[in-house]
Design a protein around this motif. Structure first.
Motif, short mmCIF file in Angstrom:
data_model
loop_
_atom_site.label_atom_id
_atom_site.label_comp_id
_atom_site.label_asym_id
_atom_site.label_seq_id
_atom_site.Cartn_x
_atom_site.Cartn_y
_atom_site.Cartn_z
N HIS A 1 0.83 -1.21 0.00
CA HIS A 1 0.00 0.00 0.00
C HIS A 1 0.86 1.26 0.00
O HIS A 1 0.53 2.25 -0.67
N GLY B 1 -7.59 3.54 -5.23
CA GLY B 1 -7.51 2.16 -4.76
C GLY B 1 -8.85 1.46 -4.76
O GLY B 1 -9.89 2.03 -5.09
N GLU C 1 -3.75 -2.02 -7.72
CA GLU C 1 -4.80 -1.90 -6.72
C GLU C 1 -5.80 -3.05 -6.81
O GLU C 1 -6.37 -3.46 -5.80
#
Length: 406
Positions: A121, A243, A327
């Motif tokens: 992330h 995302g 993502e």
């Protein structure tokens, strides 16, 4: 016999502070929900502290996220160094790079799974927001130093291994298909670092064939109609910009300027929407891939000419398109219901078109290139846009030599 000191002189146990509780809870929530879904309230509840207490220690969500990413980086580097310590002192011996890479991958997907999710992330966020880029660069430098210090890898090889393992880990969501992923990852890493023969790529093709037999109706869905096209375009841009947590029917419908019922009509489940988005991204990338077989002659120049522009120039709005693909894999990390979609996306990566007449060996080579380059993109898209492509070209040339591409 020496006297036993009274209890008051015993060494105290490590004290767990409120900040420790918050950061541990934050890393857990981040791994489960992503940065968009990791709310301050949710982290406070997981930590068992009032929201006001959390806000006393962290004045903003960005400050909290940076502290969580720092915790993830510390734990990730420590776990990686421990895994590499088994190779200490063996730098002068023919230690298989395959086994080192497998040891790292097992650690990243096993005991360090939450920290790995946090790092993935961080890399994606750093590519979108430059304020996170120094943290990503620092983690990369510490990882390369750990590989050099613990396993004696030269800097170029350490960088190449890191790029490859980032890509493989990203495409190996830990929730399902554990045995299959272990088999496929070992086949891939053996191919890169060791064996290249007529049998290479057999497992990849076997898994792809089984996937087609399992659910042939899900393969290569063609999307038609203005509404479906608008929904896909909106979904891709939202995935790249924010995302997977942005991918709700309501949010996609608002971005596409259509009714939520229209999204539901065209994509009956979130899984359908996710796979349609992935397939559309896949088509966008493959349109820029020249047809033909992957002969070794001139392969390095072909790879260097093909991939850096794909990574840096293909955009979803103001964000590189490759981030949408990253993502989607991260959504598979967080959501067990999307685990099968993540596996299908993994198998689709680098698939050579049937009319190219590729051998299993060439098919596996294409699969390797697709995973390595997505990891390379995640690591290096956080650089200044003016220097991204040149840096990625240099890294690809160095990696191509180490992978013996030609």
């Amino acid at each position: 016999m020496e006297p036993v000191p009274p209890a008051c002189y015993e060494r105290p146990m490590a004290i767990v502070t409120t900040v420790d509780l918050i950061l541990d809870a934050g890393l857990a929530v981040l791994a489960e929900a992503g940065p968009e879904g990791a709310s301050v309230r949710g982290i406070a509840d997981r930590a068992g502290v009032p929201a006001a207490t959390l806000q006393h220690h962290f004045a903003s969500k960005q400050a909290l996220l940076k502290a969580i990413y720092a915790r993830a980086a510390d734990r990730h580097v420590a776990a990686t160094a421990t895994a590499l310590s088994a190779f200490a002192g063996l730098a002068a011996l023919p230690v298989p790079d395959t086994e080192l890479a497998i040891a790292l991958l097992r650690t990243w997907l096993g005991e360090a799974e939450r920290a790995t999710a946090g790092i993935l992330h961080l890399l994606a966020q750093a590519a979108r927001d430059g304020t996170y880029a120094p943290m990503a660069r620092d983690w990369e430098a510490r990882m390369v130093a750990a590989m050099a210090g613990e396993a004696g890898l030269p800097a170029d090889m350490a960088g190449f291994v890191l790029e490859l393992i980032v890509g493989v880990a990203l495409a190996s969501a830990p929730h399902a298909f554990r045995v299959e992923k272990d088999v496929l990852d070992r086949e891939l890493l053996l191919f890169v670092f060791g064996r290249r023969d007529a049998d290479a790529g057999g497992w990849l093709r076997a898994f792809r064939d089984r996937e087609k037999r399992r659910d042939p109706g899900d393969a290569d869905r063609a999307v038609s109609g203005d509404v479906a096209r608008a929904v896909l375009d909106a979904g891709i841009r939202m995935m790249a910009e924010s995302g997977g947590d942005a991918l709700s029917y309501r949010k996609v419908a608002a971005r596409a300027a259509v009714a939520p019922s229209s999204v539901l009509y065209n994509f009956p489940t979130r899984q359908h929407l996710v796979m349609a988005i992935y397939e559309d991204i896949h088509r966008r990338f493959t349109r820029s891939v020249p047809a033909g077989r992957l002969e070794s002659a001139g392969l390095v120049d072909r790879v260097v000419a093909m991939f850096p522009p794909m990574i840096t120039r293909q955009m979803a709005g103001e964000v590189p398109l490759v981030l949408a693909s990253c993502e989607l894999f991260l959504a598979g990390w967080r959501d067990p219901e999307l685990a099968h979609q993540a596996w299908s996306m993994r198998l689709a990566r680098g698939q050579v078109r049937d009319d190219a007449g590729a051998t299993p060996n060439e098919d596996l080579l294409s699969h390797f290139l697709s995973l390595w380059t997505i990891g390379l993109g995640m690591l290096h898209l956080s650089r200044d846009p003016a220097e991204r492509e040149g840096h990625i070209v240099a890294r690809m040339r160095a990696g191509a030599v180490l992978a013996r591409l030609g």
